[in-house]
Design an enzyme around this catalytic site. Structure first.
Site, PDB file in Angstrom:
ATOM      1  N   GLY A  34       0.815  -1.213   0.000  1.00  0.00           N
ATOM      2  CA  GLY A  34       0.000   0.000   0.000  1.00  0.00           C
ATOM      3  C   GLY A  34       0.848   1.262   0.000  1.00  0.00           C
ATOM      4  O   GLY A  34       2.030   1.229  -0.345  1.00  0.00           O
ATOM      5  N   HIS A  40       4.198   1.694  -8.085  1.00  0.00           N
ATOM      6  CA  HIS A  40       3.209   0.616  -7.976  1.00  0.00           C
ATOM      7  C   HIS A  40       2.266   0.634  -9.184  1.00  0.00           C
ATOM      8  O   HIS A  40       1.907  -0.409  -9.726  1.00  0.00           O
ATOM      9  CB  HIS A  40       2.358   0.789  -6.714  1.00  0.00           C
ATOM     10  N   GLN A  64       7.686  -9.613   7.901  1.00  0.00           N
ATOM     11  CA  GLN A  64       8.928  -9.173   7.254  1.00  0.00           C
ATOM     12  C   GLN A  64       9.520  -7.925   7.893  1.00  0.00           C
ATOM     13  O   GLN A  64      10.471  -7.358   7.369  1.00  0.00           O
ATOM     14  CB  GLN A  64       8.715  -8.978   5.750  1.00  0.00           C
ATOM     15  N   GLY A 151       8.645  -5.145  -8.834  1.00  0.00           N
ATOM     16  CA  GLY A 151       9.469  -4.036  -9.316  1.00  0.00           C
ATOM     17  C   GLY A 151      10.951  -4.329  -9.161  1.00  0.00           C
ATOM     18  O   GLY A 151      11.378  -4.865  -8.129  1.00  0.00           O
ATOM     19  N   SER A 189       9.352   5.594  -3.620  1.00  0.00           N
ATOM     20  CA  SER A 189       9.241   4.642  -2.518  1.00  0.00           C
ATOM     21  C   SER A 189       8.148   5.142  -1.580  1.00  0.00           C
ATOM     22  O   SER A 189       7.989   6.361  -1.394  1.00  0.00           O
ATOM     23  CB  SER A 189      10.573   4.569  -1.750  1.00  0.00           C
TER      24      SER A 189
HETATM   25  P1  AMP Z   1       6.020  -2.366  -1.701  1.00  0.00           P
HETATM   26  O1  AMP Z   1       4.631  -1.857  -1.507  1.00  0.00           O
HETATM   27  O2  AMP Z   1       7.067  -1.359  -1.361  1.00  0.00           O
HETATM   28  O3  AMP Z   1       6.232  -3.718  -1.091  1.00  0.00           O
HETATM   29  O4  AMP Z   1       6.189  -2.569  -3.255  1.00  0.00           O
HETATM   30  C1  AMP Z   1       5.292  -3.357  -3.989  1.00  0.00           C
HETATM   31  C2  AMP Z   1       5.858  -3.605  -5.356  1.00  0.00           C
HETATM   32  O5  AMP Z   1       6.073  -2.358  -6.023  1.00  0.00           O
HETATM   33  C3  AMP Z   1       7.219  -4.308  -5.290  1.00  0.00           C
HETATM   34  O6  AMP Z   1       7.283  -5.279  -6.314  1.00  0.00           O
HETATM   35  C4  AMP Z   1       8.181  -3.179  -5.527  1.00  0.00           C
HETATM   36  O7  AMP Z   1       9.404  -3.589  -6.097  1.00  0.00           O
HETATM   37  C5  AMP Z   1       7.398  -2.310  -6.498  1.00  0.00           C
HETATM   38  N1  AMP Z   1       7.912  -0.947  -6.470  1.00  0.00           N
HETATM   39  C6  AMP Z   1       8.160  -0.177  -5.385  1.00  0.00           C
HETATM   40  N2  AMP Z   1       8.708   1.002  -5.750  1.00  0.00           N
HETATM   41  C7  AMP Z   1       8.818   0.972  -7.107  1.00  0.00           C
HETATM   42  C8  AMP Z   1       9.315   1.881  -8.094  1.00  0.00           C
HETATM   43  N3  AMP Z   1       9.818   3.071  -7.761  1.00  0.00           N
HETATM   44  N4  AMP Z   1       9.278   1.494  -9.388  1.00  0.00           N
HETATM   45  C9  AMP Z   1       8.779   0.285  -9.744  1.00  0.00           C
HETATM   46  N5  AMP Z   1       8.292  -0.615  -8.869  1.00  0.00           N
HETATM   47  C10 AMP Z   1       8.312  -0.281  -7.570  1.00  0.00           C
END
Ligand code: AMP
Length: 284
Positions: A34, A40, A64, A151, A189
């Site tokens: 989220g 995302h 995690q 990602g 991020s």
């Molecule tokens: P997270 O919510 O941070 O666990 O991310 C969920 C998914 O989004 C993961 O596969 C991340 O690698 C991807 N993701 C997060 N930040 C980015 C970004 N700047 N560009 C591409 N994918 C991303």
């Protein structure tokens, strides 16, 4: 675009997706924690191209996060997330509670990430990758997707998920999406929202280090690491955690004889916020 259907139980999620599959429709799955941003959403847009039905999970997985990490502080913006996903034509949002996912409060059975799971992010965050792989395996079993999207921003996660899918013969394809950045290079991020203006500027040291690594890649590993590390010299608000170059095939650090495509990885603390980034480089 109509709002996605919000699912909070495993049973309802299985049933909803079973109906889609029974109708011959394919399913693409984007797991997230989220606090969604354009990174995302680029995964979601690619998912929309790849399958008939798109499912996004939103779950801040306690398994995690280590003691003293930002589990409680992690941003939670469910209403805004659902609105953003509605604009992308997402069919289902699976947003379970921790109790729904871990009724016993923990998971007695864990997927272990092995040696690579103890390096880099795993060295700073012991148990992080076991917790991540365990929830990803659970989510795969609940959603049963044809394709799951991740990602490249989280390169070690990508390596470990790919290996889990191969090792455990999980019946799905993986699609890896390039990192989305701000115009000045900062990788998007969910944790960027913790950065004030000064920290936001200091955080540019990460992408600057990767650009320096890329620019010096023709001069060999030692020169490349020296150039990349030097970009941290200008920013005292940033504490470098690691800056390494790994072989994409093994995720182990390369030595000075290595030639070819590699991944430069960087992690740093900007104030209380820990950020990671990476870039593909060619040494040679
Ligand atoms: P997270 O919510 O941070 O666990 O991310 C969920 C998914 O989004 C993961 O596969 C991340 O690698 C991807 N993701 C997060 N930040 C980015 C970004 N700047 N560009 C591409 N994918 C991303």
């Amino acid at each position: 675009m109509s709002a996605p259907q919000l699912l909070t139980t495993i049973r309802a999620t299985r049933a909803a997706l079973e109906r889609k599959r029974a109708g011959g429709l394919t399913v693409a799955f984007v797991p997230t924690m989220g606090a969604l941003h354009e990174g995302h959403l680029s995964l979601v847009r690619r998912a929309r191209e790849l399958a008939d039905t798109v499912v996004v999970s939103i779950f801040v997985n306690p398994l995690q996060f280590g003691a003293g990490e930002d589990l409680d502080a992690y941003p939670r913006t469910l209403d805004a997330d659902i609105e953003a996903l509605a604009a992308e034509g997402v069919d289902f949002v699976f947003a379970p509670t921790a109790r729904e996912m871990y009724p016993a409060g923990a998971s007695s059975t864990m997927v272990t990430a092995g040696h690579i799971g103890t390096l880099l992010e795993g060295a700073t965050r012991p148990g992080h990758f076991d917790g991540m792989l365990t929830v990803v395996a659970k989510l795969f079993n609940i959603v049963n997707p044809d394709v799951a999207l991740f990602g490249q921003k989280d390169a070690q996660q990508v390596f470990l998920v790919r290996r889990m899918v191969a090792d455990l013969n999980l019946p799905l394809d993986l699609e890896i999406v390039p990192t989305v950045r701000e115009a000045d290079g900062l990788a998007l991020s969910s944790r960027n929202r913790f950065l004030d203006e000064g920290a936001r500027q200091a955080a540019l040291a990460l992408s600057a280090a990767l650009q320096a690594a890329d620019a010096a890649a023709g001069d060999g590993l030692v020169e490349l690491l020296a150039e990349a590390t030097a970009s941290f010299g200008d920013h005292d608000a940033v504490t470098l955690d690691y800056l390494v170059v790994v072989d994409p095939a093994t995720f182990l650090p390369v030595d000075e004889h290595f030639r070819g495509r590699a991944i430069a990885l960087v992690a740093a603390r900007v104030g209380a916020t820990r950020l990671i980034d990476n870039a593909s480089i060619t040494i040679g």
